[in-house]
Write a protein that holds these residues in place. Structure first.
Motif, PDB file in Angstrom:
ATOM      1  N   ARG A   1       0.828  -1.229   0.057  1.00  0.00           N
ATOM      2  CA  ARG A   1      -0.302  -0.036  -0.058  1.00  0.00           C
ATOM      3  C   ARG A   1       0.684   1.239  -0.220  1.00  0.00           C
ATOM      4  O   ARG A   1       0.583   2.550  -0.686  1.00  0.00           O
ATOM      5  N   GLY A   2       1.969   1.348   0.825  1.00  0.00           N
ATOM      6  CA  GLY A   2       3.026   2.322   0.767  1.00  0.00           C
ATOM      7  C   GLY A   2       3.523   2.686  -0.368  1.00  0.00           C
ATOM      8  O   GLY A   2       3.748   3.715  -0.978  1.00  0.00           O
ATOM      9  N   TYR A   3       3.852   1.665  -1.307  1.00  0.00           N
ATOM     10  CA  TYR A   3       4.721   1.654  -2.434  1.00  0.00           C
ATOM     11  C   TYR A   3       3.639   2.217  -3.576  1.00  0.00           C
ATOM     12  O   TYR A   3       3.930   3.218  -4.321  1.00  0.00           O
ATOM     13  N   LEU A   4       2.373   1.840  -3.489  1.00  0.00           N
ATOM     14  CA  LEU A   4       1.284   2.387  -4.516  1.00  0.00           C
ATOM     15  C   LEU A   4       1.136   3.830  -4.099  1.00  0.00           C
ATOM     16  O   LEU A   4       1.089   4.524  -5.110  1.00  0.00           O
ATOM     17  N   ASP A   5       1.091   4.098  -2.859  1.00  0.00           N
ATOM     18  CA  ASP A   5       0.745   5.544  -2.426  1.00  0.00           C
ATOM     19  C   ASP A   5       1.995   6.337  -2.916  1.00  0.00           C
ATOM     20  O   ASP A   5       1.743   7.505  -3.536  1.00  0.00           O
ATOM     21  N   PHE A   6       3.379   5.875  -2.884  1.00  0.00           N
ATOM     22  CA  PHE A   6       4.243   6.730  -3.098  1.00  0.00           C
ATOM     23  C   PHE A   6       4.327   7.067  -4.730  1.00  0.00           C
ATOM     24  O   PHE A   6       4.498   7.908  -5.185  1.00  0.00           O
TER      25      PHE A   6
END
Length: 176
Positions: free
Chosen positions: A28-33
């Protein structure tokens, strides 16, 4: 809608993410980044610049990438994963598979930009409370929420690379 000549894409702060978090948080963090990186590449550009295709004969523009990724988010999270939601495709099939890139109007840049952000929220709602191992079927193929996140991280990363090149051609700005 704001005057097209006056609107510019706003500045964006990209989130920091953990490099050691559990898989769900990490993906989720990578997608948000990568989501925010796309908008970061657009920051400070006018609607006209976003709609410009600086690399003929390619049909790529930053506005086209915004529209394309809005379509991709909707297809994977709201049409496939949350099949009961009745989300309509963004572009009529008769317009062709590349309508998101080919039918570009600078006057719609702000609405397209805002639409992508709204779609992110709806994607999050579609995924909320679901396990990454939850299975769903689309077009006769079984998949998981994990695959959606992995697919979208790759999709955004690839298109952020395109955005790097487009931005450099538009105004010389480079960098991550």
């Amino acid at each position: 809608m704001t005057d097209i000549a006056a609107w510019t894409a706003p500045e964006v702060e990209r989130p920091d993410g953990s490099l050691t978090a559990p898989e769900t948080e990490l993906l989720r963090g990578y997608l948000d980044f990568y989501r925010s990186t796309l908008l970061y590449k657009c920051a400070g550009l006018t609607a006209e610049q976003l709609a410009t295709r600086p690399s003929p004969p390619s049909n790529l523009s930053l506005l086209g990438l915004i529209r394309h990724l809005t379509k991709v988010e909707r297809i994977w999270f709201r049409i496939h994963l949350a099949a009961g939601e009745k989300a309509e495709p963004l572009f009529a099939p008769e317009l062709g598979k590349d309508a998101d890139f080919e039918i570009i109007d600078p006057a719609a840049a702000e609405a397209s930009y805002d639409g992508l952000i709204a779609e992110w929220k709806l994607s999050g709602e579609a995924a909320a409370g679901r396990s990454f191992d939850e299975r769903f079927e689309f077009g006769g193929t079984e998949s998981t929420l994990r695959m959606i996140y992995i697919h979208l991280v790759g999709e955004y990363a690839r298109h952020c690379g395109h955005a790097d090149l487009l931005r450099e051609q538009l105004d010389g700005v480079t960098g991550a």
